[in-house]
Design an enzyme around this catalytic site. Structure first.
Site, mmCIF file in Angstrom:
data_model
loop_
_atom_site.group_PDB
_atom_site.id
_atom_site.type_symbol
_atom_site.label_atom_id
_atom_site.label_comp_id
_atom_site.label_asym_id
_atom_site.label_seq_id
_atom_site.Cartn_x
_atom_site.Cartn_y
_atom_site.Cartn_z
ATOM 1 N N PRO A 156 0.854 -1.197 0.000
ATOM 2 C CA PRO A 156 0.000 0.000 0.000
ATOM 3 C C PRO A 156 0.883 1.237 0.000
ATOM 4 O O PRO A 156 1.812 1.342 0.790
ATOM 5 C CB PRO A 156 -0.783 -0.124 1.321
ATOM 6 C CG PRO A 156 0.074 -0.999 2.187
ATOM 7 C CD PRO A 156 0.796 -1.935 1.272
ATOM 8 N N MET A 157 0.612 2.172 -0.925
ATOM 9 C CA MET A 157 1.448 3.367 -1.050
ATOM 10 C C MET A 157 0.557 4.593 -1.221
ATOM 11 O O MET A 157 -0.260 4.642 -2.153
ATOM 12 C CB MET A 157 2.399 3.225 -2.251
ATOM 13 C CG MET A 157 3.394 2.092 -2.111
ATOM 14 S SD MET A 157 4.413 1.863 -3.586
ATOM 15 C CE MET A 157 3.252 1.069 -4.718
ATOM 16 N N CYS B 221 3.245 2.920 9.288
ATOM 17 C CA CYS B 221 3.607 4.193 8.662
ATOM 18 C C CYS B 221 4.455 5.027 9.620
ATOM 19 O O CYS B 221 4.028 5.330 10.735
ATOM 20 C CB CYS B 221 2.349 4.975 8.281
ATOM 21 S SG CYS B 221 2.728 6.556 7.479
ATOM 22 N N LYS C 287 -0.020 -4.723 9.172
ATOM 23 C CA LYS C 287 1.311 -4.411 8.637
ATOM 24 C C LYS C 287 2.062 -3.632 9.711
ATOM 25 O O LYS C 287 1.591 -2.577 10.156
ATOM 26 C CB LYS C 287 1.202 -3.601 7.349
ATOM 27 C CG LYS C 287 2.536 -3.359 6.648
ATOM 28 C CD LYS C 287 2.316 -2.667 5.304
ATOM 29 C CE LYS C 287 3.636 -2.542 4.537
ATOM 30 N NZ LYS C 287 4.597 -1.626 5.193
ATOM 31 N N HIS D 189 7.787 -5.349 8.379
ATOM 32 C CA HIS D 189 8.813 -4.518 7.740
ATOM 33 C C HIS D 189 10.044 -4.564 8.638
ATOM 34 O O HIS D 189 9.962 -4.207 9.812
ATOM 35 C CB HIS D 189 8.302 -3.083 7.594
ATOM 36 C CG HIS D 189 9.155 -2.233 6.700
ATOM 37 N ND1 HIS D 189 8.627 -1.329 5.804
ATOM 38 C CD2 HIS D 189 10.500 -2.149 6.550
ATOM 39 C CE1 HIS D 189 9.610 -0.728 5.153
ATOM 40 N NE2 HIS D 189 10.749 -1.211 5.600
ATOM 41 N N GLY E 217 10.725 -5.001 2.726
ATOM 42 C CA GLY E 217 11.989 -4.283 2.883
ATOM 43 C C GLY E 217 13.120 -4.939 2.120
ATOM 44 O O GLY E 217 13.241 -6.170 2.098
ATOM 45 N N ALA F 87 7.619 -1.831 -2.242
ATOM 46 C CA ALA F 87 6.999 -0.527 -2.474
ATOM 47 C C ALA F 87 7.874 0.276 -3.429
ATOM 48 O O ALA F 87 7.565 0.410 -4.607
ATOM 49 C CB ALA F 87 6.807 0.213 -1.152
#
Length: 460
Positions: free
Chosen positions: A17-18, A100, A139, A167, A201, A224
């Site tokens: 998701p970006m 985030c 996430k 991540h 990552g 990403a």
């Protein structure tokens, strides 16, 4: 594992998701180039629940955009539930963003800045898992210690999380301080829980995908930035950047999206080309472009410039990027963006700071060294009229003739405002300085009253 295998189709290549980047046209392009699962951009749960226009734009999809996971951020379990219930019929799962690290997430208190509030997160995941008909996934980013990261994952699993993306960076690792993700944390979580674990990552090419799956034991990898610079990453290809760029614009024609999204994607696809000093004008043109015709024109200009080199009709001998002349691939091909390591960035920042400090040297009128802030203040004071300043300081010391309050600076009777109003009321006076117009208003009232009386007499 049934959810990952049966519902999602056992995907191993996932696009993350970006924000402002994983919109429908880009997801479709990524799927064409081998992505097996995509996420929506991170959606704000409170806005999604209240704003129907935002909701409709966020849920834009089509039959070929499956499977799809909708991701939400937020810190209120009830609002998160409300948003999830509105989205559950449009996706295969709901993902909670707990990773985030950006400043906006810190201000809004969501994403990675919730990772220390375990009771709240347990309540949130548990509530959504019990009320929403599609699986709930999370996430996350890692903690400094492996033990705490594993405990964190176990807590989310116990609350009802059905799939976990880990991540391998901390929330402090972002921007120029990103550095490398540590896959050891992903492996530790994978061995500790019995749900699908996805590694996020360090995925810049297909060789990274193979190595990550082998080293971590994760069921899939998520990328990403690697996807943004080379959407054909999962196909083991490095196409000329104009190929996916034009395909993307064709998809935007079918499924429109904001111009800022398009501009952002093109800047990343052509990053290495636009970093060449001689192409600075193209960079400026792309930054100013605001319609599809301009975007296509710029892409075709770049294509015409570099296609002869790509086809072997001309020999490429120029440098590529300033201070980066050793790219493995020619600059017109889609390829990863490799950041400088955090240590190099910090060293460079320190050197720049020292240079700036050595150049800056400010002194006051007596020759004493002062800060830039102090120097600016002294300059402002110097620009002020000295007479006015001294007059104001003198008047500020004077007192009202009838009380201890400060004297009004423009009062014609040398009084404060309260005493001035009383004097004008009793003695039928005006004070222009205090804008007290008792006499004037009384005369106007008398005038209008006499005029009205004369009109009544004429009528009778």
């Amino acid at each position: 594992m049934d959810f990952w295998r049966d519902t999602l189709g056992a995907p191993t290549k996932i696009v993350a998701p970006m924000v402002d980047a994983s919109e429908l046209p880009w997801r479709l392009l990524s799927r064409k180039y081998g992505a097996q699962l995509c996420y929506t951009p991170m959606l704000h749960s409170a806005i999604f629940a209240k704003d129907s226009k935002y909701r409709n734009e966020a849920l834009a999809s089509c039959d070929s955009d499956k499977p799809l996971i909708v991701q939400f951020c937020g810190n209120d379990p009830k609002i998160m539930l409300e948003a999830a219930l509105l989205a559950q019929d449009h996706c295969s799962a709901i993902d909670i963003n707990l990773g985030c690290p950006q400043a906006i997430a810190k201000r809004g208190h969501y994403g990675a800045f919730l990772q220390d509030e375990w009771p709240l997160l347990h309540e949130m995941v548990s509530l959504l898992s019990s009320k929403v008909k599609v699986p709930i996934t999370c996430k996350v980013r890692r903690f400094e210690s492996v033990e705490k990261t594993v405990s964190y994952a176990k807590m989310l699993v116990s609350a009802g999380c059905k799939m976990l993306t880990v991540h391998g960076r901390t929330r402090e690792q972002k921007g120029p301080l990103t550095g490398l993700a540590d896959w050891g944390y992903v492996k530790a979580v994978r061995e500790a829980v019995d749900i699908p674990v996805i590694s996020n990552g360090n995925i810049q090419c297909m060789e990274d995908v193979d190595r990550c799956l082998e080293e971590t034991g994760a069921v899939a990898v998520m990328t990403a930035e690697g996807n943004l610079y080379n959407p054909a990453l999962f196909m083991r290809q490095n196409p000329p950047a104009w190929v996916p760029a034009l395909e993307y614009l064709d998809l935007v024609d079918q499924y429109p999206c904001p111009m800022s999204y398009i501009r952002g994607h093109l800047f990343k696809l052509f990053h290495h080309v636009l970093s060449i000093p001689s192409n600075n004008n193209l960079r400026i043109q792309l930054g100013a472009a605001n319609n599809m015709g301009e975007f296509r024109r710029i892409i075709n200009v770049i294509k015409d410039m570099y296609e002869p080199f790509h086809e072997g009709e001309s020999l490429w001998t120029d440098t590529t990027e300033a201070n980066c002349e050793n790219l493995v691939l020619p600059p017109w091909l889609c390829q990863p963006y490799v950041r400088a390591c955090p240590e190099e960035h910090l060293k460079k920042m320190e050197e720049n700071s020292n240079k700036q400090e050595s150049k800056r040297h400010y002194e006051d009128s007596e020759g004493n060294q002062i800060s830039r802030k102090r120097m600016k203040k002294l300059r402002r004071i110097g620009r002020r009229p000295q007479k006015l300043e001294s007059l104001q300081s003198e008047r500020s010391l004077l007192k009202c003739a009838k009380c201890v309050n400060p004297l009004g600076s423009k009062c014609v009777y040398q009084l404060c405002k309260k005493c001035c109003k009383n004097k004008c009321y009793v003695e039928n006076l005006d004070c222009a300085g205090h804008r007290v117009l008792v006499k004037t208003r009384r005369e106007m009232a008398k005038f209008h009253a006499s005029k009205k009386n004369s009109e009544l007499i004429d009528v009778s």
